[in-house]
Motif scaffolding. Structure first.
Motif, PDB file in Angstrom:
ATOM      1  N   UNK A 117       0.746  -1.323   0.167  1.00 22.07           N
ATOM      2  CA  UNK A 117      -0.163  -0.108   0.102  1.00 22.07           C
ATOM      3  C   UNK A 117       0.672   1.131   0.099  1.00 22.07           C
ATOM      4  N   UNK A 118       2.349   1.181  -0.328  1.00 18.35           N
ATOM      5  CA  UNK A 118       3.066   2.274  -0.376  1.00 18.35           C
ATOM      6  C   UNK A 118       2.961   3.084   0.871  1.00 18.35           C
ATOM      7  N   UNK A 119       2.849   2.513   2.175  1.00 20.96           N
ATOM      8  CA  UNK A 119       2.909   3.409   3.291  1.00 20.96           C
ATOM      9  C   UNK A 119       4.316   4.129   3.645  1.00 20.96           C
ATOM     10  N   UNK A 120       4.045   5.306   3.695  1.00 22.08           N
ATOM     11  CA  UNK A 120       5.397   6.044   4.210  1.00 22.08           C
ATOM     12  C   UNK A 120       5.568   5.871   5.641  1.00 22.08           C
ATOM     13  N   UNK A 121       6.832   5.465   6.359  1.00 19.87           N
ATOM     14  CA  UNK A 121       6.993   5.148   7.567  1.00 19.87           C
ATOM     15  C   UNK A 121       8.442   5.317   7.901  1.00 19.87           C
ATOM     16  N   UNK A 122       8.861   5.563   9.098  1.00 19.15           N
ATOM     17  CA  UNK A 122      10.106   5.726   9.744  1.00 19.15           C
ATOM     18  C   UNK A 122      10.577   4.478  10.519  1.00 19.15           C
ATOM     19  N   UNK A 123      11.801   4.010  10.192  1.00 20.29           N
ATOM     20  CA  UNK A 123      12.176   2.966  10.839  1.00 20.29           C
ATOM     21  C   UNK A 123      12.792   3.817  12.331  1.00 20.29           C
ATOM     22  N   UNK A 124      13.147   2.710  13.265  1.00 23.47           N
ATOM     23  CA  UNK A 124      13.505   2.809  14.596  1.00 23.47           C
ATOM     24  C   UNK A 124      14.625   3.753  14.531  1.00 23.47           C
ATOM     25  N   UNK A 125      15.407   3.630  13.681  1.00 30.22           N
ATOM     26  CA  UNK A 125      16.705   4.459  13.420  1.00 30.22           C
ATOM     27  C   UNK A 125      16.552   5.864  12.809  1.00 30.22           C
ATOM     28  N   UNK A 126      15.327   6.215  12.741  1.00 30.53           N
ATOM     29  CA  UNK A 126      14.690   7.300  12.080  1.00 30.53           C
ATOM     30  C   UNK A 126      14.818   7.792  10.751  1.00 30.53           C
ATOM     31  N   UNK A 128      13.800   7.050   6.502  1.00 32.32           N
ATOM     32  CA  UNK A 128      12.667   6.748   5.981  1.00 32.32           C
ATOM     33  C   UNK A 128      12.771   5.471   5.495  1.00 32.32           C
ATOM     34  N   UNK A 129      11.581   4.589   5.535  1.00 30.07           N
ATOM     35  CA  UNK A 129      11.443   3.240   5.253  1.00 30.07           C
ATOM     36  C   UNK A 129      11.350   3.042   3.552  1.00 30.07           C
ATOM     37  N   UNK A 130      11.557   1.883   3.027  1.00 27.89           N
ATOM     38  CA  UNK A 130      11.231   1.623   1.883  1.00 27.89           C
ATOM     39  C   UNK A 130       9.803   1.802   1.282  1.00 27.89           C
ATOM     40  N   UNK A 131       9.513   2.487   0.174  1.00 27.57           N
ATOM     41  CA  UNK A 131       8.320   2.546  -0.420  1.00 27.57           C
ATOM     42  C   UNK A 131       7.947   1.170  -1.109  1.00 27.57           C
ATOM     43  N   UNK A 132       6.726   1.200  -1.951  1.00 24.67           N
ATOM     44  CA  UNK A 132       6.319   0.227  -2.627  1.00 24.67           C
ATOM     45  C   UNK A 132       7.372  -0.171  -3.321  1.00 24.67           C
ATOM     46  N   UNK A 133       7.910  -1.603  -3.344  1.00 27.97           N
ATOM     47  CA  UNK A 133       9.013  -2.360  -4.154  1.00 27.97           C
ATOM     48  C   UNK A 133       8.402  -3.564  -5.045  1.00 27.97           C
TER      49      UNK A 133
END
Length: 142
Positions: A117-126, A128-133
């Motif tokens: 669903x191409x969610x924008x998110x931050x990983x615990x190390x701040x 940006x997480x990967x978008x839809x791949x």
């Protein structure tokens, strides 16, 4: 796992606070369907869902001020900053078939969609997480 600090040396205010970059709750579930007979023989599909709770990003003493003698003076509560919780969905399909020419080789074509669903998110190390791949694979096996 809800990790809490039990001893942080002279930084006594940190006791009972959460550890940095350790999610207090996380989990996942994965399901695969692979019919052995019928028109969909050779096909398989899988879905995976992962969850991570809001996670502290700073050290348990971040923002605390102590005197030269180790007495706690004040805090900015930087230690309480968290990245938001997240839920990600991954999806995959595979098709495996045998060569028609009496070969012993099996061919597998696959496709995966991570973060469906191409969610924008931050990983615990701040970060940006990967978008839809979207990935495609081909495997030749004996």
């Amino acid at each position: 796992m809800d990790s809490k600090i039990t001893d942080f040396g002279t930084r006594t205010q940190s006791v009972g606070r959460s550890a940095a970059r350790v999610s207090p709750q996380n989990g996942g579930i994965y399901a695969k369907y692979s019919p052995r007979t019928g028109v969909f023989k050779g096909w398989s599909g899988n879905i995976g869902v992962t969850y991570q709770a809001a996670t502290p990003v700073s050290n348990p003493d971040a923002g605390d001020t102590y005197s030269a003698t180790g007495v706690f003076l004040r805090t900015t509560r930087e230690w309480d900053q968290r990245v938001p919780s997240l839920t990600l969905v991954n999806l995959g399909v595979r098709y495996t078939f045998q060569s028609q020419t009496k070969s012993r080789f099996r061919h597998t074509l696959g496709g995966n969609v991570s973060n469906l669903f191409d969610r924008f998110y931050l990983s615990p190390n701040r970060q940006v997480g990967d978008g839809r791949t979207i990935t495609a694979t081909y495997t030749l096996s004996h």
